[in-house]
Design an enzyme around this catalytic site. Structure first.
Site, PDB file in Angstrom:
ATOM      1  N   SER A 171      39.706  37.429  33.931  1.00 44.26           N
ATOM      2  CA  SER A 171      39.502  38.510  33.343  1.00 44.26           C
ATOM      3  C   SER A 171      39.790  40.209  33.590  1.00 44.26           C
ATOM      4  CB  SER A 171      37.909  38.740  33.476  1.00 44.26           C
ATOM      5  OG  SER A 171      37.400  38.777  34.717  1.00 44.26           O
ATOM      6  N   GLU A 219      49.763  29.704  39.472  1.00 45.28           N
ATOM      7  CA  GLU A 219      49.504  31.303  40.221  1.00 45.28           C
ATOM      8  C   GLU A 219      50.109  31.407  41.718  1.00 45.28           C
ATOM      9  OE1 GLU A 219      45.137  32.616  38.400  1.00 45.28           O
ATOM     10  OE2 GLU A 219      45.200  31.516  40.333  1.00 45.28           O
ATOM     11  N   ALA A 279      41.519  37.855  42.239  1.00 45.53           N
ATOM     12  CA  ALA A 279      41.257  37.168  43.227  1.00 45.53           C
ATOM     13  C   ALA A 279      39.681  36.807  43.131  1.00 45.53           C
ATOM     14  CB  ALA A 279      41.472  37.515  44.613  1.00 45.53           C
ATOM     15  N   GLY A 326      39.636  30.611  37.732  1.00 45.85           N
ATOM     16  CA  GLY A 326      40.059  30.280  36.228  1.00 45.85           C
ATOM     17  C   GLY A 326      40.910  29.114  36.114  1.00 45.85           C
TER      18      GLY A 326
HETATM   19  C1  5RP Z   1      42.027  32.223  38.076  1.00 48.79           C
HETATM   20  C2  5RP Z   1      41.963  33.091  39.153  1.00 48.79           C
HETATM   21  C3  5RP Z   1      41.587  34.609  39.108  1.00 48.79           C
HETATM   22  O1  5RP Z   1      42.306  35.445  39.444  1.00 48.79           O
HETATM   23  C4  5RP Z   1      40.293  34.644  39.537  1.00 48.79           C
HETATM   24  O2  5RP Z   1      39.336  33.748  39.457  1.00 48.79           O
HETATM   25  C5  5RP Z   1      39.559  36.218  39.421  1.00 48.79           C
HETATM   26  O3  5RP Z   1      39.163  35.966  38.060  1.00 48.79           O
HETATM   27  P1  5RP Z   1      38.477  37.441  37.382  1.00 48.79           P
HETATM   28  O4  5RP Z   1      39.301  38.580  37.448  1.00 48.79           O
HETATM   29  O5  5RP Z   1      38.146  36.873  35.872  1.00 48.79           O
HETATM   30  O6  5RP Z   1      37.376  37.843  38.170  1.00 48.79           O
HETATM   31  O7  5RP Z   1      42.496  32.935  40.375  1.00 48.79           O
HETATM   32  O8  5RP Z   1      42.461  31.135  38.224  1.00 48.79           O
END
Ligand code: 5RP
Length: 223
Positions: A30, A103, A83, A97
């Site tokens: 997000s 990544e 992160a 995610g």
């Molecule tokens: C996806 C990730 C995202 O960077 C992590 O989950 C942070 O997500 P968000 O910006 O929605 O808080 O590692 O695999």
């Protein structure tokens, strides 16, 4: 400011790390979605992006930025990603995610990793956020038992009642109960367990910079 506004703030701030004319590495989540929205304003100066997920690829294409295969690009100047947790040395937990493997690949290809996060993500020690681990399906039960021996409670992530399938066709195991005081050693250890594709500790591919969204504005941490 709401968490969403903090994410928009750092997404916008990350534009200063994008060099016109250079390919950019783009993460997932997000916060990155806010970065992609901001990147739309620069799209004529961005020749292309290497994306870490099908979801980000769709968003990049929607704003008119060409998405290149990782194998077609030798080196990327900057990788921008969020992160789930980041510590004071730039080590992170990522994979909330489910995009952690791609990544880590794009991060490894990039000279600089700029982490964008709201201040709730900054921690003293990694481990309160359930650690995502991408695992080949036939190994999940064994990996869960190995984490139990480490004092962690692991379970397969579900989506709509069935195991979530990643962009790479694998499963995710989320592990709670860990306190990761040696992120480099932990990442090296878990990554060599048979069946583990990628552990969501990013210590070998840690952040170079973190843009942290706070009520007072963007705080820049350099590592
Ligand atoms: C996806 C990730 C995202 O960077 C992590 O989950 C942070 O997500 P968000 O910006 O929605 O808080 O590692 O695999």
């Amino acid at each position: 400011m709401t968490q969403d506004e903090l994410k928009a703030l750092v997404g916008q701030a990350a534009l200063q790390y994008v060099t016109p004319g250079e390919i950019v590495g783009v993460g997932t989540g997000s916060t990155v979605n806010k970065f992609i929205e901001a990147l739309a304003t620069l799209k004529d100066r961005v020749p292309g992006a290497v994306s870490s997920s099908e979801a980000s690829t769709a968003r990049l294409k929607a704003i008119g930025i060409p998405v290149l295969e990782a194998n077609a690009v030798e080196s990327i100047g900057v990788y921008i990603d969020g992160a789930d947790e980041i510590d004071g040395q730039g080590h992170m937990i990522k994979g909330g995610g489910a995009a952690l493997t791609r990544e880590k690949i794009v991060a490894a290809q990039s000279r600089r990793f700029v982490c964008i996060a709201d201040e709730s993500k900054l921690v003293a020690t990694l481990g309160a956020f359930p650690l995502p681990v991408e695992v080949i399906p036939m190994a999940t039960a064994r990996v869960i038992r190995q984490f139990a021996a480490f004092g962690g409670q692991a379970r397969v992530r579900l989506k709509d009642g069935v195991p979530l399938v990643t962009d790479n066709g694998q499963h995710i195991v989320d592990v709670t109960g860990l306190k990761i005081s040696d992120p480099l050693g932990f990442e090296s250890e878990v990554n060599q367990w048979p069946g583990v594709v990628t552990v969501g500790v990013f210590a070998h591919q840690k952040a170079s910079v973190c843009l942290l969204g706070t009520a007072e504005g963007v705080r820049t941490l350099s590592f």
